[in-house]
Write a protein that holds these residues in place. Structure first.
Motif, short mmCIF file in Angstrom:
data_model
loop_
_atom_site.label_atom_id
_atom_site.label_comp_id
_atom_site.label_asym_id
_atom_site.label_seq_id
_atom_site.Cartn_x
_atom_site.Cartn_y
_atom_site.Cartn_z
N SER A 26 0.75 -1.29 0.07
CA SER A 26 -0.15 -0.24 0.04
C SER A 26 0.74 1.26 -0.01
O SER A 26 0.21 2.17 -0.17
N THR A 27 2.17 1.15 0.07
CA THR A 27 2.98 2.40 0.14
C THR A 27 3.18 3.17 -1.13
O THR A 27 3.25 4.31 -1.32
N GLY A 28 3.03 2.28 -2.25
CA GLY A 28 3.50 2.70 -3.72
C GLY A 28 4.74 2.88 -3.90
O GLY A 28 5.10 3.31 -4.88
N ASN A 29 5.81 2.65 -2.89
CA ASN A 29 7.26 2.66 -3.20
C ASN A 29 7.67 1.27 -3.54
O ASN A 29 7.01 0.19 -3.40
N ILE A 70 15.89 -4.99 -10.17
CA ILE A 70 15.52 -4.22 -11.45
C ILE A 70 16.63 -3.89 -11.89
O ILE A 70 16.85 -3.77 -13.10
N LEU A 71 17.58 -3.24 -11.14
CA LEU A 71 19.03 -3.06 -11.57
C LEU A 71 19.95 -4.03 -11.76
O LEU A 71 20.95 -3.92 -12.23
N GLN A 72 19.62 -5.25 -11.29
CA GLN A 72 20.34 -6.36 -11.56
C GLN A 72 21.86 -6.19 -10.77
O GLN A 72 22.89 -6.40 -11.26
N VAL A 73 21.71 -5.62 -9.61
CA VAL A 73 22.68 -5.36 -8.58
C VAL A 73 22.67 -6.10 -7.26
O VAL A 73 21.33 -6.66 -6.99
N ASP A 74 23.45 -6.45 -6.39
CA ASP A 74 23.20 -7.01 -5.16
C ASP A 74 22.49 -5.99 -4.22
O ASP A 74 22.65 -4.98 -4.31
N ARG A 75 21.61 -6.79 -3.52
CA ARG A 75 20.78 -5.88 -2.72
C ARG A 75 21.73 -4.95 -1.78
O ARG A 75 21.54 -3.80 -1.07
N LEU A 78 15.67 -3.51 -17.78
CA LEU A 78 14.67 -3.44 -18.81
C LEU A 78 14.14 -2.38 -19.12
O LEU A 78 13.93 -1.45 -18.08
N PRO A 79 13.84 -1.76 -20.18
CA PRO A 79 13.16 -0.70 -20.31
C PRO A 79 11.96 -0.56 -19.70
O PRO A 79 11.18 -1.15 -19.76
N TYR A 80 11.50 0.71 -18.91
CA TYR A 80 10.17 0.92 -18.56
C TYR A 80 9.94 0.07 -17.18
O TYR A 80 8.76 -0.15 -16.88
N SER A 81 10.96 -0.75 -16.68
CA SER A 81 10.91 -1.49 -15.52
C SER A 81 10.49 -0.81 -14.05
O SER A 81 10.14 -1.35 -13.11
N LEU A 82 11.00 0.47 -14.22
CA LEU A 82 10.71 1.24 -13.11
C LEU A 82 10.09 2.66 -13.51
O LEU A 82 10.68 3.67 -13.76
N PRO A 83 8.77 2.74 -13.87
CA PRO A 83 8.25 3.89 -14.23
C PRO A 83 7.89 4.83 -13.10
O PRO A 83 7.65 4.51 -12.05
N PRO A 84 7.68 6.19 -13.56
CA PRO A 84 8.00 6.83 -14.90
C PRO A 84 9.68 6.87 -14.94
O PRO A 84 10.37 7.63 -14.34
N GLU A 85 10.22 6.33 -16.20
CA GLU A 85 11.26 6.20 -16.87
C GLU A 85 11.81 7.93 -17.54
O GLU A 85 11.09 8.11 -18.28
N PRO A 86 12.55 8.49 -16.63
CA PRO A 86 13.21 9.80 -17.67
C PRO A 86 13.75 9.59 -19.00
O PRO A 86 14.07 8.67 -19.13
N ASP A 87 13.59 10.54 -19.69
CA ASP A 87 14.08 10.39 -21.28
C ASP A 87 15.83 10.18 -21.26
O ASP A 87 15.91 9.34 -22.21
N TRP A 88 16.51 10.70 -20.41
CA TRP A 88 17.93 10.40 -20.40
C TRP A 88 18.17 9.21 -20.24
O TRP A 88 19.40 8.69 -20.46
N PHE A 134 12.07 1.62 2.19
CA PHE A 134 11.30 1.94 0.91
C PHE A 134 11.86 3.05 0.35
O PHE A 134 12.55 4.05 0.80
N ILE A 135 11.92 2.97 -0.98
CA ILE A 135 12.49 4.09 -1.98
C ILE A 135 11.37 4.64 -2.97
O ILE A 135 10.57 3.54 -3.47
N ASP A 136 11.29 5.85 -2.69
CA ASP A 136 10.30 6.35 -3.85
C ASP A 136 10.76 6.30 -5.20
O ASP A 136 11.95 6.76 -5.42
N VAL A 137 10.07 6.06 -6.24
CA VAL A 137 10.50 5.56 -7.45
C VAL A 137 10.82 7.11 -8.22
O VAL A 137 12.22 7.33 -8.77
N GLU A 138 10.12 8.34 -7.59
CA GLU A 138 10.50 9.32 -8.34
C GLU A 138 11.96 10.12 -7.77
O GLU A 138 12.64 10.60 -8.30
N GLU A 139 12.18 9.80 -6.44
CA GLU A 139 13.18 10.22 -5.55
C GLU A 139 14.49 9.45 -6.23
O GLU A 139 15.56 9.97 -6.15
N PHE A 140 14.24 8.22 -6.50
CA PHE A 140 15.12 7.22 -6.96
C PHE A 140 15.88 7.91 -8.34
O PHE A 140 17.05 8.00 -8.45
N TRP A 141 14.86 8.27 -9.11
CA TRP A 141 15.27 8.85 -10.62
C TRP A 141 15.96 10.08 -10.51
O TRP A 141 17.12 10.54 -11.01
N LYS A 142 15.46 11.07 -9.48
CA LYS A 142 16.49 12.34 -9.09
C LYS A 142 17.78 12.12 -8.73
O LYS A 142 18.73 12.55 -9.04
#
Length: 185
Positions: free
Chosen positions: A49-52, A61-66, A116-126, A93-101
């Motif tokens: 229910s957190t959305g994070n 998702i990033l294919q790295v060790d935890r 993988l493309p768009y595995s963590l939306p919203p994915e920035p253009d860069w 928990f990590i907020d996806v938008e904060e992760f992208w920033k």
């Protein structure tokens, strides 16, 4: 039936306190609270229910060790929140938008080509451009062979710079590993 004030109290405390504690404060049973969460929020799983996402989910998702993600949290400023889910277990928990920033300023730490493309939306253009380039071996565990080669080459008098080039690792990581290995011998 829960009152509007009780529902507000639940939302304010969900993830901050265990469900048993929230239920006790309201004079309700934990099971009753779970059922209310299912009816009102669609789930009794406070993690969902957190959305994070959790550190473990981000790592997959990033294919790295935890532990790489945990290191980013502890030493590199990746924003996160710890929340209690259900009864006792704490999740990071990590907020996806904060992760992208954060990722926009720490691109060198992430190999976007593994993601993988768009595995963590919203994915920035860069990210599309970054995905084209395979990154150097950041945060890769050392193999036993690499450790053995490091010790042999250092004993033979090779410089740490030369050894780092041969192992395709940064000079600082080679020096740190050498010091750790010397300490265990």
């Amino acid at each position: 039936m829960y009152t509007e004030d009780e529902l507000v109290f639940i939302k304010e405390n969900l993830g901050k306190r265990p469900l048993t504690e929230i239920a006790k404060q309201l004079g309700r049973s934990p099971k009753s609270l779970e059922m209310t969460l299912i009816r009102k929020m669609g789930t009794s799983n406070t993690k969902t229910s957190t959305g994070n996402i959790t550190a473990g989910e981000l790592a997959k998702i990033l294919q790295v060790d935890r532990n790489t993600v945990i290191g980013w949290l502890a030493r590199h400023g990746l924003p996160y929140k710890e929340k209690i889910t259900r009864y006792k277990k704490k999740f990071t928990f990590i907020d996806v938008e904060e992760f992208w920033k954060w990722a926009a300023h720490n691109k060198e730490k992430i190999d976007f080509s593994k993601m993988l493309p768009y595995s963590l939306p919203p994915e920035p253009d860069w990210v599309k451009e970054e995905r084209k380039y395979k990154k150097a071996r950041n945060y890769c565990p050392w193999t036993i062979l690499e450790e053995k080669q490091l010790l042999e080459w250092a004993q033979a008098g090779l410089s740490m710079q030369t050894i780092s080039e041969k192992l395709k690792r940064t000079p600082s990581s080679v020096v740190k590993k050498y010091e750790r290995l010397k300490g265990t011998n």
